[in-house]
Motif scaffolding. Sequence first.
Motif, PDB file in Angstrom:
ATOM      1  N   GLY A   1       2.791  12.398  -0.035  1.00  0.00           N
ATOM      2  CA  GLY A   1       2.033  11.429  -0.829  1.00  0.00           C
ATOM      3  C   GLY A   1       1.643  10.244   0.015  1.00  0.00           C
ATOM      4  N   GLU A   2       1.040   9.247  -0.632  1.00  0.00           N
ATOM      5  CA  GLU A   2       0.621   8.041   0.089  1.00  0.00           C
ATOM      6  C   GLU A   2       1.497   6.868  -0.326  1.00  0.00           C
ATOM      7  OE1 GLU A   2      -3.460   7.056  -0.007  1.00  0.00           O
ATOM      8  OE2 GLU A   2      -4.109   8.979   0.852  1.00  0.00           O
ATOM      9  N   TYR A   3       2.004   6.155   0.662  1.00  0.00           N
ATOM     10  CA  TYR A   3       2.882   5.017   0.392  1.00  0.00           C
ATOM     11  C   TYR A   3       2.306   3.777   1.082  1.00  0.00           C
ATOM     12  CZ  TYR A   3       6.176   8.740  -0.813  1.00  0.00           C
ATOM     13  OH  TYR A   3       6.778   9.836  -1.367  1.00  0.00           O
ATOM     14  N   PRO A   4       1.553   2.967   0.347  1.00  0.00           N
ATOM     15  CA  PRO A   4       0.958   1.783   0.983  1.00  0.00           C
ATOM     16  C   PRO A   4       2.028   0.761   1.365  1.00  0.00           C
ATOM     17  CG  PRO A   4      -0.012   2.220  -1.183  1.00  0.00           C
ATOM     18  CD  PRO A   4       1.193   3.080  -1.056  1.00  0.00           C
ATOM     19  N   PHE A   5       1.774   0.033   2.443  1.00  0.00           N
ATOM     20  CA  PHE A   5       2.640  -1.090   2.800  1.00  0.00           C
ATOM     21  C   PHE A   5       1.761  -2.264   3.201  1.00  0.00           C
ATOM     22  CE2 PHE A   5       2.137   1.468   6.674  1.00  0.00           C
ATOM     23  CZ  PHE A   5       1.771   0.516   7.609  1.00  0.00           C
ATOM     24  N   PHE A   6       2.346  -3.443   3.253  1.00  0.00           N
ATOM     25  CA  PHE A   6       1.554  -4.628   3.607  1.00  0.00           C
ATOM     26  C   PHE A   6       2.462  -5.683   4.210  1.00  0.00           C
ATOM     27  CE2 PHE A   6       2.917  -7.367   0.089  1.00  0.00           C
ATOM     28  CZ  PHE A   6       3.416  -6.439  -0.801  1.00  0.00           C
ATOM     29  N   GLY A   7       1.828  -6.668   4.851  1.00  0.00           N
ATOM     30  CA  GLY A   7       2.596  -7.784   5.372  1.00  0.00           C
ATOM     31  C   GLY A   7       2.624  -8.859   4.302  1.00  0.00           C
ATOM     32  N   GLU A   8       3.822  -9.213   3.852  1.00  0.00           N
ATOM     33  CA  GLU A   8       3.886 -10.109   2.695  1.00  0.00           C
ATOM     34  C   GLU A   8       3.336 -11.492   3.025  1.00  0.00           C
ATOM     35  OE1 GLU A   8       7.711 -10.640   0.906  1.00  0.00           O
ATOM     36  OE2 GLU A   8       6.831 -11.263  -0.986  1.00  0.00           O
TER      37      GLU A   8
END
Lengths: 436, 130, 276
Positions: free
Chosen positions: B110-117
């Motif tokens: 699946g797709e697991y988005p991440f980001f810099g908080e």
Amino acid sequence: MRSIRLFLVASILAALILFNFVAALQGYQSSMREADTLFDNQMLDLARLVSNLDLSNASTRDLRLGNNLAFQIWSESQLLAASHNAPALPLQNFAPGFEYVNFEGYRWRTFTRYEVPLDRWVIVAERTDLRFVLAENVVLQSILPLLLGIPFVGLLIWIIVSHGLRPLQQLSDALRNKGANDLSPILSANSRIELDQVVESINGFIQRLDRVMEREKRFSADAAHELRTPMSALKIQLHNLSEEMDTKHESFQQLQEGVDRMQHLIEQLLSLYRATPEQFINNCETVDLYAITQDQLASSYPYFEVKEQNVELIGSSIEIEADKFALETLISNLLGNANKYTPRDGSIVVSIDDLGDEVCLKVEDNGPGIPEAEKSRVFDRFYRVAGSDGSSRPPGCGLGLTIVSHVADLHQARVEVKDSSFESGSAFCVYFKKKP
Amino acid sequence: MKAVVHSASTSRKNREMKKYLLTPLKTLSAVAVLCFAIAAWAATPEIELIIKDHLFFPAILEIPAGQKVRVRIINQDPTPEEFESFELNREKLVIGNGQTVIFIGPLEPGEYPFFGEFYPKTAQGVVIVK
Amino acid sequence: MFINSVILVLQEIIEAALLISVLLVFTNLFQKSWDKSFVLQTSWVGISIAIGVVGAAMYSYYTPQISEMFDYVGQEIFNASIHLLSLLLVCLFAFLVPSARLAKDVMGRAKFAAFCMTGIVMLAIVREGSEIIQYIGGIAGHEDNFTPVVLGGFIGAGIGVSTGVLLFYGLINLSVNWSFRISVGLLSLIAGNMGSQAVLLLTQADWLPFTPIAWNSSSALPENSIAGHLMYALVGYEATPSILQVSIYLLGIVLIVISPLFRKSWPLQHSLVGET
């Protein structure tokens, strides 16, 4: 202890901040959504404009846009034109719509469009970090006053709450400043609906208390006064009887002693209730405490002589404001007390000290003293300290020290019971306010 | 712009060294998970994720399904960044000009988005599990 | 920048504010009902916040060194230790403060309760505070970011603190019984959350084995929605918790439920709360 003021200020301010700040966030987010749509629409327009460019003209092919924008025009896999900051590879897969991509060290929002008549793919891109700066700054300008206003709103709430609680403060001040003997009703000049019931109830209590105390005082004074006449008659009858009968009989001696004690009690009761605040104000004069003490010592000297007690007076002439008669009663009661409770051959020292703003009259003896537990009770009416063996209680009515404390109260003086400087015994200190 | 999981053989030697330097505390705790650890340790592949100009490079990480992966995050910006992903359930601060390590997976495809908080407008990425 | 700052600061502040509120309610309850001579001053709050802020500053100062420890998982280990230590203090508080042994020594009980509460709040502030310091310190230094970040920080802090104040006054204005029960309930959620956070961090550091996720509620209540953030702050909500996390969370709740503190709030016999 919880404070009403703190509760009101803190919870009102908290509710206000919570509501305002959440509303500000809501406003911020909807503004930003609007801005987002606006920027997207601009990109749509830009894409439409770019896709219809006449690429045969060389100058249009080298079109320069601002640093926050970029575009590419593709036909099949051939780059027809691009802005100076666009890379050589396709920015996106050729699929119409909005997307995001990273290039040139920035993140870009892209819009891809297919221009059917010209068979071209147009990709326009806008830097995301700059996209919102302007919009955000505008929105923040409207949020800033909300934040800066908080200290002022807090101060305002504090002032309003304090003002609102002032009647309560006034009521508690009025109650605090009431003297112990002041049983006049509380005045509520600027009354509040919420406090009316409280003031009314307190005044009701005060009134009832005043009536009860007045009744008791009058009863005791009247009773003592009414008893005086039959007492005098009794004394005369007793005297007459002694002329005619054998007075050596033990029962007769006891009868005479009993009558004497009763007469003393009546006199004490009268002097207790005679000294009233109204009279005190009228009779107040400057007196020499030392001289009065000396007189009282002289007049009660026979009692000390009978018990072979050693009495000493230390001090010098000093003036205080007092009711002379009441003061004499106080001193004679203290002396009588010392005389009664000090055994034969004992020592009694009366001293008058100038303590600066107070004058202390101290009567100490080397009698048995008063146990710690009983010290607070000796001023109660009819309370008498038991002798050391519990049985040999000297005669008395238990009103002497009550009178002392009553008179001291009238003079706004303090009475303290301490241990004497002898090995045993007690010391009574009366602290008078010095004449200003 | 895609990174493929590579074998961690180059850095394994380095890690072996550090293993001997482990404090007694960790050693104690590690005993409880020894069975897992021994099996998984050597086999855990490593991916590098670089933060530069508040962007993730690569922005798309591909990892195989059912495999635990060690992600070494290297921050080349002077400012700190926080790697965060609700889908991966991970949150980790990376100091400016520093690096750190987190473990993710094993995961379902699946797709697991991440980001810099700290810079979520630009620092965006996604883990694609195949 | 603004909204990120709000969310980040709010999340940290609201957790600390809720914790302080619940513990202050306990302080208030003890004063009111436990024992007439059980005098517990509220001064512990000020002391613990002061120590906590200093601790947070030190923690963020040493973060570069700490994060390199244990093969770059030092932060997880450090934060997990803080969570576990807090959990230990919560349990000591729930088990020992109402116990009969301390009931005889009233002063000792007051001191012990104050010690536990100071420790819990201090640890929370070290953890939450350091994160805020890292963020504000790292971001606000850039001139363009200063206004939105600081403004957002204040807005977030304002919402967090206000929520705490309203919760506190809401709870202490309830009847003594319900105020006590709800506070103990919230304390059990706090305990569960502490345990679960520690597990998550240790799993992330690969110190604990991976366990499959217990459920996935990210479509019903996404974590990055406003409700999700709120639930995270209140009960430590996560959309995809692992089985181990859920187990430890439940264990934390069970620990409080079997404690004398819980029994005191729901007495078996019909008796007033607060009688000793």
